[in-house]
Design a protein around this motif. Structure first.
Motif, PDB file in Angstrom:
ATOM      1  N   VAL A  82       0.856  -1.081  -0.036  1.00  8.35           N
ATOM      2  CA  VAL A  82      -0.105   0.146   0.124  1.00  8.35           C
ATOM      3  C   VAL A  82       0.987   1.163   0.009  1.00  8.35           C
TER       4      VAL A  82
ATOM      5  N   VAL B  95      -3.351   4.398  -2.952  1.00 10.30           N
ATOM      6  CA  VAL B  95      -4.693   4.810  -2.551  1.00 10.30           C
ATOM      7  C   VAL B  95      -4.235   6.452  -2.615  1.00 10.30           C
TER       8      VAL B  95
ATOM      9  N   ASP C 112      -6.537   8.188   2.495  1.00 11.16           N
ATOM     10  CA  ASP C 112      -7.100   6.974   2.810  1.00 11.16           C
ATOM     11  C   ASP C 112      -6.070   6.130   3.014  1.00 11.16           C
TER      12      ASP C 112
ATOM     13  N   LYS D 100      -5.964   4.482   6.750  1.00 10.99           N
ATOM     14  CA  LYS D 100      -7.067   3.824   7.031  1.00 10.99           C
ATOM     15  C   LYS D 100      -6.996   2.462   6.256  1.00 10.99           C
ATOM     16  N   THR D 101      -6.320   2.591   5.193  1.00  8.30           N
ATOM     17  CA  THR D 101      -5.977   1.189   4.406  1.00  8.30           C
ATOM     18  C   THR D 101      -4.727   0.303   4.903  1.00  8.30           C
TER      19      THR D 101
ATOM     20  N   LYS E  92      -4.947  -5.508   5.595  1.00  5.37           N
ATOM     21  CA  LYS E  92      -5.116  -6.254   4.150  1.00  5.37           C
ATOM     22  C   LYS E  92      -3.735  -6.387   3.328  1.00  5.37           C
TER      23      LYS E  92
END
Length: 249
Positions: free
Chosen positions: A127, A157, A161, A164-165, A170
């Motif tokens: 991410v 992202v 965000d 939060k991601t 994940k």
């Protein structure tokens, strides 16, 4: 914003690129005066130690050892300098503490991690904040594919965000930049303490917490710096929870 600088409506712009420097420096009436200064920041690759892959310490070490940072300065824009520690080079207590590039050792660590067939190496999710870390995310993906045959799925992202991601847990990896709030090593190292809300790795280590606590209680500068070096070695070498990538000028 660049048009406003050219029109002399604003005086200072931080986020300039190599293309800006080429375009706007020179001797003409619209040329810019460029002042370069050291900024206290470090971009790093972090592991989600709660994920199935991220909790594998040998896999973490393999990734850290396989990340060749030597080409970062030429590949990325805006004066990125390869990092070999979490602390910037101009900060007190700086000492090279990151695992060095060592491809042979990285491949041995993959065996220790339980991956004997390169064709069966895992796919890791990474991410990052789009428009901020696009280039370094692609660089990490390409280097790890070339050196370890790892498959890295990039998940870009919106910057708003990102936290939060990552907190959803994940992903196995994330890229982040920490900018110092004040010029002291503690400000970099404390974000990785067990209860710090900015610690996005899920890693908690009592020995690390105690080292920083002891540094707080140590008035002797030399001894304090030794504690900071010891804590970095625990974080970056022994546990390989973070991999420093670069410092931005």
């Amino acid at each position: 914003a660049r048009d406003l600088v050219r029109e002399k409506k604003i005086d200072l712009l931080f986020a300039i690129t190599t293309a800006d420097i080429v375009k706007y420096t020179g001797s003409g009436k619209d040329s810019w005066k460029i002042e370069q200064f050291d900024a206290l920041n470090t971009a790093f690759l972090g592991f989600n130690t709660k994920s199935k892959l991220g909790r594998n310490i040998n896999l973490r070490k393999a990734v850290a050892l396989a990340l060749d940072r030597s080409r970062i300065q030429s590949v990325l824009e805006s004066g990125k300098v390869p990092a070999d520690a979490l602390l910037p080079k101009t900060m007190a207590a700086y000492e090279p503490t990151a695992l060095p590039f060592d491809l042979s050792q990285a491949r041995r660590m993959m065996l220790d991690a339980g991956y004997k067939d390169p064709n069966l190496f895992p796919s890791l999710k990474l991410v990052y904040s789009k428009s901020i870390h696009d280039q370094i995310a692609e660089y990490v993906r390409d280097v790890l594919a070339q050196n370890l045959n790892l498959k890295i799925e990039l998940i870009g992202v919106a910057p708003g965000d990102f936290s939060k991601t990552v907190q959803l847990g994940k992903a196995d990896l994330f890229i982040e930049t920490w900018w110092a709030d004040y010029p002291d090593p503690k400000n970099f190292l404390e974000i990785m303490t067990s209860k710090n809300r900015l610690n996005r790795t899920g890693w908690a280590n009592v020995a690390y917490d105690e080292l920083l606590k002891k540094a707080d209680q140590t008035p002797n500068i030399v001894e304090r710096q030794k504690l900071f070096t010891e804590s970095q070695k625990l974080l970056l070498q022994d546990e390989a929870v973070l991999v420093p990538l670069y410092h931005a000028k």
